[in-house]
Write an enzyme that holds these catalytic residues in place. Structure first.
Site, PDB file in Angstrom:
ATOM      1  N   TYR A   1       0.836  -1.201   0.000  1.00 37.14           N
ATOM      2  CA  TYR A   1       0.000   0.000   0.000  1.00 37.14           C
ATOM      3  C   TYR A   1       0.873   1.254   0.000  1.00 37.14           C
ATOM      4  O   TYR A   1       2.045   1.240   0.378  1.00 37.14           O
ATOM      5  CB  TYR A   1      -0.947   0.014   1.204  1.00 37.14           C
ATOM      6  CG  TYR A   1      -0.281   0.274   2.544  1.00 37.14           C
ATOM      7  CD1 TYR A   1      -0.132   1.573   3.025  1.00 37.14           C
ATOM      8  CD2 TYR A   1       0.174  -0.778   3.334  1.00 37.14           C
ATOM      9  CE1 TYR A   1       0.462   1.822   4.255  1.00 37.14           C
ATOM     10  CE2 TYR A   1       0.764  -0.546   4.562  1.00 37.14           C
ATOM     11  CZ  TYR A   1       0.912   0.761   5.020  1.00 37.14           C
ATOM     12  OH  TYR A   1       1.513   1.003   6.229  1.00 37.14           O
ATOM     13  N   CYS A   2       0.268   2.342  -0.468  1.00 42.41           N
ATOM     14  CA  CYS A   2       0.883   3.667  -0.419  1.00 42.41           C
ATOM     15  C   CYS A   2      -0.259   4.667  -0.252  1.00 42.41           C
ATOM     16  O   CYS A   2      -1.371   4.277   0.103  1.00 42.41           O
ATOM     17  CB  CYS A   2       1.731   3.947  -1.662  1.00 42.41           C
ATOM     18  SG  CYS A   2       0.832   3.790  -3.224  1.00 42.41           S
ATOM     19  N   THR A   3      -0.032   5.937  -0.520  1.00 39.88           N
ATOM     20  CA  THR A   3      -1.069   6.938  -0.261  1.00 39.88           C
ATOM     21  C   THR A   3      -2.298   6.757  -1.155  1.00 39.88           C
ATOM     22  O   THR A   3      -3.429   6.692  -0.670  1.00 39.88           O
ATOM     23  CB  THR A   3      -0.516   8.363  -0.453  1.00 39.88           C
ATOM     24  OG1 THR A   3       0.658   8.513   0.346  1.00 39.88           O
ATOM     25  CG2 THR A   3      -1.550   9.402  -0.035  1.00 39.88           C
TER      26      THR A   3
ATOM     27  N   GLY B   1      -2.018   4.681  -4.345  1.00 36.12           N
ATOM     28  CA  GLY B   1      -1.903   3.495  -5.185  1.00 36.12           C
ATOM     29  C   GLY B   1      -0.850   3.558  -6.275  1.00 36.12           C
ATOM     30  O   GLY B   1      -0.407   2.524  -6.779  1.00 36.12           O
TER      31      GLY B   1
ATOM     32  N   ILE C   1      -4.277   4.351   0.909  1.00 32.58           N
ATOM     33  CA  ILE C   1      -4.746   4.804   2.227  1.00 32.58           C
ATOM     34  C   ILE C   1      -5.991   5.683   2.095  1.00 32.58           C
ATOM     35  O   ILE C   1      -6.939   5.559   2.876  1.00 32.58           O
ATOM     36  CB  ILE C   1      -3.632   5.594   2.951  1.00 32.58           C
ATOM     37  CG1 ILE C   1      -2.437   4.681   3.223  1.00 32.58           C
ATOM     38  CG2 ILE C   1      -4.142   6.196   4.254  1.00 32.58           C
ATOM     39  CD1 ILE C   1      -1.157   5.431   3.560  1.00 32.58           C
TER      40      ILE C   1
END
Length: 314
Positions: A200-202, A204, A229
């Site tokens: 995951y990241c902020t 995608g 997120i």
């Protein structure tokens, strides 16, 4: 003729931002697809977005588009319709809405052509970005977050992870996506190929490349949180579910962060107490991004150290 670049000073832009009365929606989106004439594509996007009074930061490259923008509420549907009509690749695009909507996220519209929409420094032959991790719906994340056979990898930068992250997630303590990917390659060499990995990241965009990298190295059970997120938090809040992302979400605009839970995960750079607020060192030659509590902020006068205080005075 419409200007293709901003021509106003930073001071005027800031004043305009403070005086504006329009309600803005802060959104982000990205899309990997081939763009042949990046300059023409960039100019077309700039002119249309500028006419809609859209502010923000957009990167265009031969591999696609990456955008973080503030859109006047009344122009949001116009923007979506324009993108879909402008290029077929936008038909299935996912728009991430911010968690804390503040009007002062951006002061101007900046649309730039770059080599890549996310700098990765990857030069791996036959790496296919079309082969990427399977999307996991945010609601499903809560069902598997405690499974011991699942590894959650946060592919964001160190300073993003330090103030907020999913429980049980791991992060490689580096300050750039390029370094994160290199360490990811080192890390996966020690894992079995049948290991289940969720990234995951902020929003995608970094996961698209990171999961492609894992698949390239032979991993089969690779997943990514759809919309990152931002999408996770917005969806669980609508469903009134527990958030397993704790702390704050670091964002790359004037807001700096969005509060997700009351958990304070960060620590003051100077005294070490629990604190979450970032700032840049007042010494322009240093400009260190660091966490500083209220007490140390007063004692050090917004500098990261006494050394920087003395240097700036001299």
């Amino acid at each position: 003729m419409t200007n293709l670049y901003n021509t106003l000073s930073r001071k005027i832009l800031k004043e305009n931002n403070e005086n504006r009365k329009k309600k803005y929606m802060i959104i982000s989106f990205y899309k990997y697809f081939s763009i042949v004439n990046t300059t023409k594509f960039r100019n077309f996007i700039y002119k249309f977005f500028n006419n809609l009074n859209i502010l923000g930061r957009i990167y265009i490259s031969s591999e696609g588009i990456n955008a973080q923008i503030s859109v006047p509420e009344k122009n949001y549907k116009k923007m979506k319709y324009f993108l879909i009509k402008f290029n077929n690749n936008f038909k299935d695009i996912h728009f991430n809405h911010c968690i804390e909507n503040k009007d002062n996220a951006f002061w101007l519209l900046s649309v730039k052509v770059r080599k890549k929409i996310v700098a990765d420094n990857l030069y791996i032959p036959n790496l296919d970005y079309k082969k990427k991790g399977i999307y996991i719906d945010p609601i499903h994340v809560n069902k598997i977050i405690h499974e011991k056979n699942v590894i959650f990898i946060d592919i964001r930068n160190r300073y993003e992870y330090e103030v907020g992250h999913f429980i049980r997630s791991i992060n490689f303590s580096y300050n750039t996506f390029r370094e994160q990917l290199q360490e990811l390659i080192n890390y996966i060499q020690k894992l079995k190929k049948n290991k289940k990995i969720v990234m995951y990241c902020t929003g995608g965009i970094r996961c698209e490349k990171a999961t492609s990298l894992l698949i390239h190295f032979g991993f089969k059970k690779i997943y990514q949180i759809q919309g990152g997120i931002l999408n996770y938090v917005n969806k669980i809040r609508k469903k009134n579910l527990k958030s397993y992302f704790k702390g704050i979400n670091f964002v790359f605009d004037a807001r700096i962060s969005e509060k997700i839970t009351h958990d304070i995960l960060g620590k003051c750079y100077n005294c070490g107490i629990a604190y979450n607020k970032y700032l840049n060192c007042k010494n322009s030659k240093c400009n260190l991004l660091f966490i500083q509590c209220i007490s140390c902020n007063t004692n050090f006068n917004k500098y990261c150290s006494k050394k920087c205080m003395v240097e700036n005075i001299l």
